[in-house]
Design a protein around this motif. Structure first.
Motif, short mmCIF file in Angstrom:
data_model
loop_
_atom_site.label_atom_id
_atom_site.label_comp_id
_atom_site.label_asym_id
_atom_site.label_seq_id
_atom_site.Cartn_x
_atom_site.Cartn_y
_atom_site.Cartn_z
N UNK A 1 1.11 -1.32 -0.08
CA UNK A 1 0.18 0.12 -0.14
C UNK A 1 1.08 1.03 -0.02
N UNK A 2 1.14 2.34 -0.69
CA UNK A 2 1.49 3.17 -1.14
C UNK A 2 0.50 4.73 -0.75
N UNK A 3 1.16 4.71 0.76
CA UNK A 3 0.98 5.80 1.51
C UNK A 3 1.40 7.12 2.12
N UNK A 4 1.07 8.34 1.40
CA UNK A 4 1.83 9.48 2.23
C UNK A 4 1.19 10.47 2.90
N UNK A 5 1.10 9.72 4.55
CA UNK A 5 0.48 10.62 5.46
C UNK A 5 0.69 12.08 6.00
N UNK A 6 -0.11 12.47 5.94
CA UNK A 6 0.03 14.53 5.73
C UNK A 6 -0.15 14.80 7.45
N UNK A 7 0.87 15.05 7.55
CA UNK A 7 0.77 16.60 8.78
C UNK A 7 0.75 17.77 8.65
N UNK A 8 -1.00 17.71 9.73
CA UNK A 8 -1.39 19.29 9.77
C UNK A 8 -0.06 20.08 9.74
N UNK B 1 -0.96 22.24 -4.39
CA UNK B 1 -1.69 21.22 -3.10
C UNK B 1 0.08 20.81 -2.55
N UNK B 2 0.89 20.96 -1.41
CA UNK B 2 1.86 20.88 -0.89
C UNK B 2 2.08 20.47 0.70
N UNK B 3 1.57 19.83 0.94
CA UNK B 3 1.40 19.15 3.13
C UNK B 3 2.94 18.47 2.68
N UNK B 4 2.89 18.62 4.36
CA UNK B 4 4.40 18.19 5.14
C UNK B 4 3.85 16.37 5.08
N UNK B 5 4.27 15.70 4.44
CA UNK B 5 4.01 13.99 4.58
C UNK B 5 5.13 13.06 5.05
N UNK B 6 4.75 12.06 5.39
CA UNK B 6 5.41 11.01 5.98
C UNK B 6 5.49 9.67 4.71
N UNK B 7 5.84 9.38 4.54
CA UNK B 7 6.48 8.39 3.41
C UNK B 7 7.59 7.34 3.29
N UNK B 8 7.58 6.01 3.17
CA UNK B 8 8.61 5.39 2.92
C UNK B 8 9.82 6.06 2.60
N UNK B 9 11.44 5.51 2.76
CA UNK B 9 12.29 6.37 2.64
C UNK B 9 12.32 5.71 0.71
N UNK B 10 12.21 5.07 0.08
CA UNK B 10 12.74 5.26 -1.40
C UNK B 10 11.06 5.81 -1.83
N UNK B 11 10.77 6.80 -1.68
CA UNK B 11 10.06 7.48 -2.14
C UNK B 11 10.34 8.30 -3.64
N UNK C 1 0.53 7.15 -7.47
CA UNK C 1 -0.74 6.76 -6.90
C UNK C 1 -0.27 6.30 -5.40
N UNK C 2 0.41 7.38 -4.48
CA UNK C 2 0.38 7.50 -3.07
C UNK C 2 -1.42 8.26 -3.01
N UNK C 3 -1.66 7.24 -1.23
CA UNK C 3 -2.57 7.75 -0.87
C UNK C 3 -2.57 9.11 -0.09
N UNK C 4 -3.12 9.76 0.08
CA UNK C 4 -3.22 11.01 0.95
C UNK C 4 -3.98 11.00 2.07
N UNK C 5 -3.29 10.22 3.67
CA UNK C 5 -3.92 10.06 4.43
C UNK C 5 -3.32 11.21 5.15
N UNK C 6 -4.34 12.07 6.36
CA UNK C 6 -4.64 12.93 7.19
C UNK C 6 -4.02 12.26 8.54
#
Length: 706
Positions: A534-541, A603-613, A638-643
């Protein structure tokens, strides 16, 4: 045993005056008579060696284009920094004897390194791009069994014994080599030292084939075992062994003026080597005190050394004029690697047709075969009158990169661990201590500094109780070069050096919530991001305060109170609302679980992603669209953006950067940024086809609204 050993140790110390290899360097070569000659001596007359240097030892310099071989043993972070200063002094004085300054002899550096030093120096020399400098690495781990049987109390440990086995590991085809300690500073042309081969055997000169024939390995091994019958351990590392060999075989020694090894340890009389500063050839900081050593002329020596510490290394990228443009003997390109692995340290070479042929780390030796002349030719073809000249010039700039500039302890492997990744310049240095207090996990930070600023930064960290205590923060220096801030190249350098499975892509002027590090690791585990594809980018508000004095909230509830009171705001809500509006802050206020949001233009949030992004696009320099382009790339893949509902980071106020000031005031600057956007979208279309159309459409709609 000790009473017998002490006189032997004193005798060895006396022989130290005769043995330059002991503390500085030695030369290898071939001779029909002897296997070993050496020495730096006073010969009774305190200035005798200086006078001999002035009167008799002036052999002709080596022929133009003759390859000079230099061997160095280097291990760890601090020693790697010393090597760079040493090489600067060597390169500087190899230019200084000519006007206009230019080098006449290529260099082949034989580096015996541990894994840490190799990783650092491989990147540094590849990005330094000094013409006609060849690097070959030798694995120090493979040499340790050859000398680990020798008890040794010297502060350099086993590495201080490795010169003993150099004749065994250097190529059989190698005729001669100058061997240097990392803590020496040249004040003369190294070609003068090389020329002594033509006069006599010189400093310590090992004729390799003769030594191999007469059994050098057996000779030094036998002498070491004999000495250890009366000594509990070697205190001067390889010096004790070399001294013992020379004491047994004095015919192997030939005196050399001690100006070639002006030693600054506590027990030497360096001032006897010279009358004038012009006499000095090599300064040797052979004391654990290093620059703090007490000496009659220590201030002069320190200033010379500090000059090279702060000297701009890019000024040493000078061609060898009149030498054939070919690989030196014994050098070859690294095989089996491709350009993308250099993405984090180099701009987009494939777009400028430079014929890039460099390769990634691999079997030694490697040779940087991108011809700097090609680079200069491409730069010369740019039109300085063109409005976007600075942007194209910055894309053609290769920055020297020194990874892990300070000692660093990698974090232990954890499946959900997160490294904070950021970049900064000298004017944001004051943010580091606060960041360390807020983020307890590992960090990878890229700093854009001059050589002189790098030394100021080193002092800043060493004198800060907060920073000096943090060994899990990796600092990477990208040396300043060019008119615009290479923000995305800096981010790529820091991102490439992160060692944990996940990274928090932040900026240096943001302070994360005190609990964010633990919360992110727990969220990654709960979302099972590592257990399924699962490719996800965790958004830090992101939020901001306009107050320099500010009480940081300890929880989301406290943050909402400050937000309602007007002490905090959504980040850039009044200047760039589209940058963070898709995070849906109204939803975030009430959210109890992560929620998905959709990509939107700008859109330009600050995100947490896998190191190989995906890496950041380095064409975006200065201010504008550098993070936007990266989020587009994540969405295209196709990374999901999860807040995350409990995560937040707060931007602190500071003076605007030069680049943002230029963006705001210069229509030409904004036009150039627009040209970069269009070029970026063309690349997206080539890579993603019709799927990239939505990004171009969104850009056009955004421009029409503006």
């Amino acid at each position: 045993m000790l009473p017998r050993g002490r006189p032997r140790a004193l005798g060895a110390a006396t022989l130290l005056l005769l043995l330059l290899v002991v503390v500085g360097f030695f030369l290898f070569g071939r001779d029909p008579e002897y296997g070993l000659r050496a020495a730096a001596t006073f010969e009774g007359d305190p200035y005798g060696s200086r006078n001999r240097s002035a009167s008799g030892l002036h052999p002709p310099l080596p022929p133009k284009c003759e390859l000079l071989h230099v061997a160095i043993v280097c291990a760890g972070h601090n020693s790697s920094r010393e090597v760079i200063t040493l090489v600067k002094s060597v390169l500087f004085y190899s230019h200084a004897r000519l006007f206009p300054p230019k080098r006449k002899n290529p260099l082949h550096l034989h580096l015996v390194t541990d894994a840490v030093a190799r990783n650092i120096l491989e990147t540094l020399f590849r990005t330094w791009m000094v013409p006609a400098v060849v690097i070959r690495f030798y694995d120090a781990e493979e040499l340790k069994p050859l000398i680990s049987w020798i008890p040794n109390t010297h502060y350099s440990g086993l590495y201080g014994l490795m010169k003993l086995v150099l004749p065994s590991i250097l190529p059989l085809s190698l005729a001669r080599v100058i061997v240097l300690d990392t803590d020496v500073t040249f004040s003369s042309d190294i070609a003068e030292l090389w020329a002594l081969f033509a006069h006599f055997s010189g400093v310590i000169l090992l004729w390799l084939d003769r030594l191999r024939q007469t059994g050098w390995e057996q000779m030094w091994t036998l002498m070491a075992k004999r000495e250890l019958l009366t000594l509990t351990a070697t205190s001067l590392a390889d010096q004790d062994v070399f001294n013992a060999v020379i004491k047994e075989h004095p015919e192997l020694v030939h005196p050399l003026p001690c100006v070639w090894n002006v030693q600054l340890s506590d027990h030497t009389l360096a001032e006897r080597c010279y009358l004038e500063a012009a006499d000095l050839k090599v300064i040797h900081w052979n004391s654990p005190k290093k620059l703090r050593v007490k000496n009659k002329h220590a201030e002069f020596f320190r200033n010379l050394h500090l000059t090279f510490l702060g000297y701009d290394g890019k000024l040493l990228r000078r061609e060898l004029f009149g030498c054939p443009n070919q690989l030196p003997p014994g050098a070859e390109q690294v095989r089996g690697a491709t350009l993308p692995c250099l993405w984090e340290v180099l701009p987009l070479w494939t777009q400028v047709g430079l014929g890039w042929r460099a390769r990634c780390p691999g079997p030694a030796p490697f040779f940087l075969s991108l011809d700097p002349a090609q680079l200069q030719q491409a730069l010369a073809q740019l039109d300085e009158e063109e409005p976007c000249f600075e942007f194209w010039q910055q894309q053609l700039t290769v920055h020297r990169v020194h990874i892990t500039f300070l000692p660093h302890q990698p974090p232990p492997p954890r499946p959900h661990d997160v490294t904070l990744v950021a970049q900064l310049s000298m004017d944001r240095l004051q943010m580091l201590e606060a960041l360390c207090r807020h983020w307890s996990g590992p960090m990878s930070l890229a700093l854009y500094l001059t050589d002189a600023e790098a030394q100021q930064f080193l002092h800043f960290v060493e004198t800060s109780p907060v920073l000096s205590a943090r060994k899990d923060v990796a600092y990477h220096i990208v040396y300043r070069d060019g008119p615009l801030y290479p923000v995305n190249q800096l981010r790529n350098v820091a991102l490439a050096q992160a060692l944990t499975p996940y990274v928090f892509l932040s900026d240096i002027d943001f302070l994360p919530a005190y609990s964010l590090y633990d919360y992110l690791r727990a969220s990654i585990e709960q979302l099972e991001l590592g257990s399924r594809p699962r490719k996800a980018a965790l958004v830090v508000p992101a939020f901001e305060t306009l107050h320099y004095r500010f009480s940081f909230p300890n929880s989301k509830a406290e943050l909402l109170t400050l937000l309602d009171a007007g002490s905090l705001h959504i980040f850039r809500y009044h200047e760039w609302p589209q940058g963070h509006a898709p995070t849906a802050y109204a939803h975030w206020r009430e959210a109890q679980a992560p929620y998905q949001v959709q990509w939107a233009a700008d859109y330009e949030p600050y995100v947490v992603v896998p190191r190989d992004c995906p890496r950041y696009d380095p064409r975006f320099v200065g201010f504008g669209w550098n993070k936007v382009a990266h989020i587009i790339e994540l969405d295209a893949q196709e990374y999901e953006l999860l807040v995350l509902p409990e995560a937040f980071s707060i931007h602190l106020p500071h003076a605007p950067s030069l680049d943002i000031s230029r963006f705001r005031s210069s229509p030409a600057y904004r036009d150039c940024l627009q040209a970069l956007k269009e070029e970026f979208h063309q690349d997206l279309s080539r890579r993603y086809g019709a799927a990239a159309l939505k990004y171009l459409t969104a850009l056009q709609q955004s421009q029409s609204r503006a």
